[in-house]
Design an enzyme around this catalytic site. Structure first.
Site, PDB file in Angstrom:
ATOM      1  N   LEU A 153      44.472   7.370 -22.792  1.00  8.17           N
ATOM      2  CA  LEU A 153      44.747   7.470 -24.235  1.00  8.17           C
ATOM      3  C   LEU A 153      46.265   7.566 -24.451  1.00  8.17           C
ATOM      4  O   LEU A 153      46.796   8.601 -24.824  1.00  8.17           O
ATOM      5  CB  LEU A 153      44.034   8.684 -24.855  1.00  8.17           C
ATOM      6  CG  LEU A 153      43.989   8.685 -26.387  1.00  8.17           C
ATOM      7  CD1 LEU A 153      42.900   7.744 -26.896  1.00  8.17           C
ATOM      8  CD2 LEU A 153      43.758  10.098 -26.934  1.00  8.17           C
ATOM      9  N   ILE A 231      40.920  -3.486 -19.913  1.00  2.33           N
ATOM     10  CA  ILE A 231      42.070  -4.189 -20.501  1.00  2.33           C
ATOM     11  C   ILE A 231      43.353  -3.640 -19.864  1.00  2.33           C
ATOM     12  O   ILE A 231      44.460  -4.039 -20.194  1.00  2.33           O
ATOM     13  CB  ILE A 231      42.074  -3.997 -22.054  1.00  2.33           C
ATOM     14  CG1 ILE A 231      43.043  -4.944 -22.779  1.00  2.33           C
ATOM     15  CG2 ILE A 231      42.360  -2.566 -22.454  1.00  2.33           C
ATOM     16  CD1 ILE A 231      42.503  -6.293 -23.074  1.00  2.33           C
ATOM     17  N   ARG A 233      44.372  -2.486 -15.911  1.00  2.00           N
ATOM     18  CA  ARG A 233      44.758  -3.203 -14.700  1.00  2.00           C
ATOM     19  C   ARG A 233      43.540  -3.397 -13.819  1.00  2.00           C
ATOM     20  O   ARG A 233      42.696  -2.498 -13.690  1.00  2.00           O
ATOM     21  CB  ARG A 233      45.806  -2.417 -13.899  1.00  2.00           C
ATOM     22  CG  ARG A 233      47.234  -2.633 -14.346  1.00  2.00           C
ATOM     23  CD  ARG A 233      47.733  -4.066 -14.116  1.00  2.00           C
ATOM     24  NE  ARG A 233      49.081  -4.264 -14.608  1.00  2.00           N
ATOM     25  CZ  ARG A 233      49.400  -4.705 -15.830  1.00  2.00           C
ATOM     26  NH1 ARG A 233      48.463  -4.997 -16.711  1.00  2.00           N
ATOM     27  NH2 ARG A 233      50.659  -4.867 -16.182  1.00  2.00           N
ATOM     28  N   GLU A 262      43.683 -11.122  -9.397  1.00  2.87           N
ATOM     29  CA  GLU A 262      43.834 -12.248 -10.320  1.00  2.87           C
ATOM     30  C   GLU A 262      44.952 -13.193  -9.861  1.00  2.87           C
ATOM     31  O   GLU A 262      45.925 -12.725  -9.259  1.00  2.87           O
ATOM     32  CB  GLU A 262      44.094 -11.732 -11.758  1.00  2.87           C
ATOM     33  CG  GLU A 262      45.315 -10.870 -11.918  1.00  2.87           C
ATOM     34  CD  GLU A 262      45.349 -10.173 -13.288  1.00  2.87           C
ATOM     35  OE1 GLU A 262      44.337  -9.577 -13.708  1.00  2.87           O
ATOM     36  OE2 GLU A 262      46.401 -10.232 -13.930  1.00  2.87           O
ATOM     37  N   HIS A 280      43.495 -12.502 -18.456  1.00  4.04           N
ATOM     38  CA  HIS A 280      44.634 -11.595 -18.698  1.00  4.04           C
ATOM     39  C   HIS A 280      45.437 -12.046 -19.933  1.00  4.04           C
ATOM     40  O   HIS A 280      46.602 -12.411 -19.834  1.00  4.04           O
ATOM     41  CB  HIS A 280      45.542 -11.524 -17.460  1.00  4.04           C
ATOM     42  CG  HIS A 280      46.444 -10.317 -17.458  1.00  4.04           C
ATOM     43  ND1 HIS A 280      46.868  -9.712 -16.303  1.00  4.04           N
ATOM     44  CD2 HIS A 280      47.016  -9.612 -18.470  1.00  4.04           C
ATOM     45  CE1 HIS A 280      47.658  -8.693 -16.598  1.00  4.04           C
ATOM     46  NE2 HIS A 280      47.762  -8.618 -17.917  1.00  4.04           N
TER      47      HIS A 280
END
Ligand code: NAP
Ligand code: 8YV
Length: 326
Positions: A153, A231, A233, A262, A280
């Site tokens: 957060l 969203i 890593r 990736e 991404h």
């Protein structure tokens, strides 16, 4: 005399033009023999600008004895060895805030896509199956009444929480520290958060401290109606454990913008209709990427104008003359 700068990858043209106006730009990615290239230009380099997925590790910094600043393109700076930079007196900057709202929007889109199987439903239309076979199946998942847990957060996590409130979701979170004034339930362990919610949004940074934090136990705690969205890593999620949970029906679905290796995707994710895969693209709009590029350039210009870094990361030292009272 232009200042020697090393560019690690292909940058946006408007970034390159601004860099060329002030710096002598040396392209690391264009060099066939990188070792020979660094042997030649390395000793004079005073700045590094990252581009693409390339980072800056200790070995590279070791070849740059005059290095003062690494200006990273991106808010997440896990590809840069900031501890080594700190030890070498090198300042590292990143690109916070300018991408926060874009990434939060993408996160909400990904959440909706995952819960309601929107990618699979679109594939159904494109394959001609609506006409041939009839309506797409009713989705087991619904956003209504979901309990959202946010792992991380921070700037983006808070922007996601604000959006999720408007969608009527309940919100809880896990960070190392409780966020003062945040009106959401805090859990001091990730597994505790996962057990309290049915939707886990990962927006924590990468790096050793969070590697595989979302493991089999966390996914088990999330439960069979659980949806995972990443969203943050790719390295934060143990992808093998995720695939195993999906295959065993121990998780409802997942929405992933980032991956462990990736652009290579775990083969167990590729064919699943209960998984949404994005390449991404969290921040990947022209206006947001331009704002990130401008902030990267502005950090370099501010540093060499003697105004100090604009957005240094907390791990690296900023000389006292640039700090309050310094
Ligand atoms: P931020 O403001 O620094 O927020 C990061 C949050 O994660 C903080 O609340 C922090 O709280 C928490 N955190 C960090 N390490 C932790 C740990 N070991 N355990 C538990 N919580 C931890 O950063 P941001 O601007 O929101 O960006 C967050 C991340 O999003 C970036 O680092 C990047 O990896 C990712 N990102 C992805 C995209 C994309 O295109 N998909 C785009 C932009 C950013 P504590 O310090 O209290 O633990
Ligand atoms: C970029 C990101 O895609 O800012 C970040 O941390 O992950 C994204 O905004 C990336 O940094 C550019 O390569």
């Amino acid at each position: 005399m232009a200042i020697p700068l090393l560019l690690t990858g292909p940058s946006m043209p408007f970034v390159r033009h601004q860099l060329e106006a002030r710096f002598q730009v040396h392209d690391l990615h264009g060099a066939d023999d990188k070792a020979a290239f660094l042997e030649k230009v390395g000793p004079a380099i005073r700045a590094v600008a990252t581009a693409g997925s390339a980072g800056v590790d200790a070995a590279l910094m070791g070849r740059l004895p005059a290095l003062e600043i690494v200006a990273h393109f991106g808010v997440g700076y896990d590809p840069v060895d900031v501890n080594h930079a700190a030890g070498a007196g090198v300042v590292v900057t990143n690109t916070p805030d300018v991408l926060t709202e874009e990434v939060a929007d993408t996160a909400m889109g990904l959440l909706l896509m995952a819960v309601r199987e929107l990618s699979a439903a679109e594939r159904w239309v494109r394959a001609g199956r609506w006409e041939r076979d009839g309506a797409y199946r009713l989705t087991r998942g619904s956003l209504k009444g979901r309990r959202l847990g946010i792992f991380g957060l921070g700037r983006i996590g808070l922007a996601i929480a604000r959006r999720a409130e408007a969608f009527g979701l309940s919100i809880a979170y896990h960070n190392r520290r409780k966020v003062a004034d945040a009106p959401y339930a805090y859990h001091d362990t990730l597994v505790g958060l996962a057990a309290a919610v049915d939707t886990l949004m990962v927006v924590a940074p990468g790096g050793a401290a969070t590697r595989h934090a979302v493991n089999a136990a966390v996914l088990e705690a999330l439960g069979p109606e659980g949806v995972l969205v990443n969203i943050g890593r790719g390295t934060v999620v143990d992808e093998a454990a995720l695939v195993a949970a999906l295959e065993a029906g121990r998780l409802l679905g997942a929405g992933l913008d980032v991956f462990e290796a990736e652009p290579r995707i775990h083969p167990g994710l590729m064919t699943r209709d209960d998984v949404v895969l994005l390449p991404h693209v969290g921040s990947a709009s022209v206006p947001t990427r331009e704002a990130m590029g401008q902030l990267q350039v502005d950090n370099l210009l501010a540093w060499f104008d003697g105004r100090g870094p604009l957005t240094p990361v907390p791990e690296t030292p900023v000389p006292a003359r640039f700090t309050r009272g310094g």
